[in-house]
Motif scaffolding. Structure first.
Motif, PDB file in Angstrom:
ATOM      1  N   VAL A 195      39.011  75.000  18.329  1.00 29.79           N
ATOM      2  CA  VAL A 195      37.877  75.659  19.260  1.00 29.79           C
ATOM      3  C   VAL A 195      39.153  77.382  20.076  1.00 29.79           C
ATOM      4  N   LEU A 196      38.339  77.926  19.182  1.00 32.60           N
ATOM      5  CA  LEU A 196      39.418  79.896  20.172  1.00 32.60           C
ATOM      6  C   LEU A 196      38.367  80.375  20.828  1.00 32.60           C
ATOM      7  N   CYS A 197      37.953  79.884  21.912  1.00 32.06           N
ATOM      8  CA  CYS A 197      37.230  80.328  23.320  1.00 32.06           C
ATOM      9  C   CYS A 197      38.476  82.035  23.312  1.00 32.06           C
ATOM     10  N   GLY A 198      37.583  83.221  24.476  1.00 34.11           N
ATOM     11  CA  GLY A 198      37.518  83.752  25.200  1.00 34.11           C
ATOM     12  C   GLY A 198      36.389  84.342  25.807  1.00 34.11           C
ATOM     13  N   LEU A 199      36.985  85.928  25.788  1.00 35.80           N
ATOM     14  CA  LEU A 199      35.191  86.552  26.235  1.00 35.80           C
ATOM     15  C   LEU A 199      35.319  86.927  25.100  1.00 35.80           C
ATOM     16  N   PRO A 200      34.229  87.763  24.974  1.00 32.26           N
ATOM     17  CA  PRO A 200      33.654  88.794  23.908  1.00 32.26           C
ATOM     18  C   PRO A 200      34.452  89.905  23.459  1.00 32.26           C
TER      19      PRO A 200
ATOM     20  N   LEU B  91      28.953  90.068  29.527  1.00 32.66           N
ATOM     21  CA  LEU B  91      30.655  89.852  29.372  1.00 32.66           C
ATOM     22  C   LEU B  91      31.139  89.694  31.208  1.00 32.66           C
ATOM     23  N   LEU B  92      30.198  90.548  32.055  1.00 34.35           N
ATOM     24  CA  LEU B  92      30.212  91.118  33.367  1.00 34.35           C
ATOM     25  C   LEU B  92      30.739  88.859  33.928  1.00 34.35           C
ATOM     26  N   GLN B  93      30.010  88.389  33.226  1.00 32.66           N
ATOM     27  CA  GLN B  93      29.198  87.117  33.956  1.00 32.66           C
ATOM     28  C   GLN B  93      29.970  86.050  33.202  1.00 32.66           C
ATOM     29  N   MET B  94      30.309  86.435  32.097  1.00 31.94           N
ATOM     30  CA  MET B  94      31.484  85.973  31.146  1.00 31.94           C
ATOM     31  C   MET B  94      33.149  85.502  32.136  1.00 31.94           C
TER      32      MET B  94
ATOM     33  N   ARG C  18      32.443  82.779  35.010  1.00 36.12           N
ATOM     34  CA  ARG C  18      33.263  81.311  34.783  1.00 36.12           C
ATOM     35  C   ARG C  18      34.064  81.312  33.839  1.00 36.12           C
ATOM     36  N   MET C  19      34.512  82.408  32.933  1.00 35.23           N
ATOM     37  CA  MET C  19      35.332  81.774  31.891  1.00 35.23           C
ATOM     38  C   MET C  19      36.718  80.949  32.375  1.00 35.23           C
ATOM     39  N   GLU C  20      37.192  79.610  31.762  1.00 32.52           N
ATOM     40  CA  GLU C  20      38.717  79.239  33.053  1.00 32.52           C
ATOM     41  C   GLU C  20      38.974  78.800  31.500  1.00 32.52           C
ATOM     42  N   PRO C  21      40.568  78.859  31.759  1.00 35.77           N
ATOM     43  CA  PRO C  21      41.583  78.771  30.979  1.00 35.77           C
ATOM     44  C   PRO C  21      41.471  76.825  30.193  1.00 35.77           C
ATOM     45  N   PRO C  22      42.379  75.840  29.846  1.00 36.13           N
ATOM     46  CA  PRO C  22      42.287  75.164  29.400  1.00 36.13           C
ATOM     47  C   PRO C  22      43.054  73.959  30.683  1.00 36.13           C
ATOM     48  N   ASN C  23      42.485  73.296  31.008  1.00 38.64           N
ATOM     49  CA  ASN C  23      43.406  72.091  32.236  1.00 38.64           C
ATOM     50  C   ASN C  23      43.613  71.361  31.700  1.00 38.64           C
ATOM     51  N   GLU C  24      45.218  71.118  30.937  1.00 40.43           N
ATOM     52  CA  GLU C  24      45.173  69.634  30.306  1.00 40.43           C
ATOM     53  C   GLU C  24      44.767  68.521  31.805  1.00 40.43           C
ATOM     54  N   ILE C  25      45.288  69.054  32.742  1.00 41.03           N
ATOM     55  CA  ILE C  25      45.236  68.540  33.948  1.00 41.03           C
ATOM     56  C   ILE C  25      44.261  67.155  34.315  1.00 41.03           C
ATOM     57  N   ARG C  26      42.933  68.588  34.738  1.00 32.20           N
ATOM     58  CA  ARG C  26      41.545  67.958  34.789  1.00 32.20           C
ATOM     59  C   ARG C  26      41.035  67.180  33.540  1.00 32.20           C
TER      60      ARG C  26
END
Length: 275
Positions: A10-15, A116-119, A122-130
């Motif tokens: 999965v490639l994630c990030g803002l538009p 884009l501002l709303q995203m 809400r956008m969160e980077p990967p969190n391998e601990i959680r």
């Protein structure tokens, strides 16, 4: 656990963060290794008009369901199943908001700035601990062009994900029921859109027929009430008929045609009473 037969990356990030460009580069590298690839691009599947509303969520759920079906079929062709485990990794492209906004505005079909501002909020980077399933993750700064060395790191990440597949979920009954309802919700959403379009067409025809403002107001109210009741009646039936299993496919196109004809008959009855 043995190496996975397939991997979902999965490639994630803002538009406009550079996901599509990076995906195509990765696909080329993967193919040189003899790997079969499938590139699923949200921007090409979700109509641009739907970015302004919550409808993109329905499209996203449908895409996810289709990807799952594809994985089931791919592994079945290789005498594997999802219970054998699937490799998973994700890449988070970190790019400043102002850069994404500038790039986005240069696109042929830009995403609205407010979306884009709303995203971004809400956008969160990967969190391998959680989230343990995010252990195979990589964050890259995509403000500038991604270097060749970073591409190699991504290829190494894919190899690692294949060699270390996720442990399968033992009890899938709840997930299957959730998928069934998800599919049903997607169908109901399409039915809702069909009914909305028919209401709009009916009102347009009435307006072109020189209907008075009072008649137009009463007609619009009656049609909206009809749509609400109609969808409520249909929901129970669709939930019982829709299934996500390939052996019980639902002919969505035929269903929509039947629903359209039924709704048109009821709406014509209402029109005849008001005009």
């Amino acid at each position: 656990m043995s190496p996975a037969a397939a991997c979902l990356c999965v490639l994630c990030g803002l538009p406009a963060a550079g996901k599509t460009r990076l995906a195509r580069e990765l696909r080329g590298r993967a193919q040189t290794r003899g790997w079969r690839t499938l590139l699923v691009t949200y921007d090409e599947l979700i109509p641009a008009r739907d970015w302004q509303e919550s409808e993109w969520k329905w499209h996203r759920k449908t895409v996810i369901m289709c990807v799952e079906r594809f994985l089931h079929q791919t592994l079945s062709d290789q005498t594997h199943t999802l219970s054998d485990g699937v490799g998973f990794c994700q890449v988070f492209l970190q790019c400043p908001l102002h850069v994404c906004l500038q790039r986005n505005r240069c696109r042929p079909q830009p995403v609205p700035d407010e979306v884009l501002l709303q995203m971004c909020e809400r956008m969160e980077p990967p969190n391998e601990i959680r989230n343990p399933w995010e252990q195979q993750s990589l964050t890259l700064d995509s403000t500038e062009d991604i270097a060749d060395g970073h591409i190699q790191k991504l290829m190494d990440l894919l190899v690692s994900a294949l060699e270390n597949p996720l442990s399968p979920v033992q009890d899938e009954s709840q997930q299957k029921e959730a998928d069934r309802r998800l599919c049903a919700s997607s169908v109901l959403h399409q039915v809702d859109q069909t009914c909305r379009r028919l209401v709009s067409q009916t009102l347009t025809s009435a307006r072109e027929g020189q209907a008075s403002p009072d008649v137009m107001k009463a007609l619009a109210k009656a049609l909206i009430e009809l749509k609400t009741v109609f969808l409520k009646e249909l929901k129970k039936d669709v939930l019982g008929r829709v299934s996500v299993f390939p052996e019980e496919p639902v002919d969505v196109e035929k269903l929509l045609m039947d629903v359209s004809a039924m709704f048109q008959r009821r709406s014509h009855e209402i029109v005849s009473k008001h005009m």
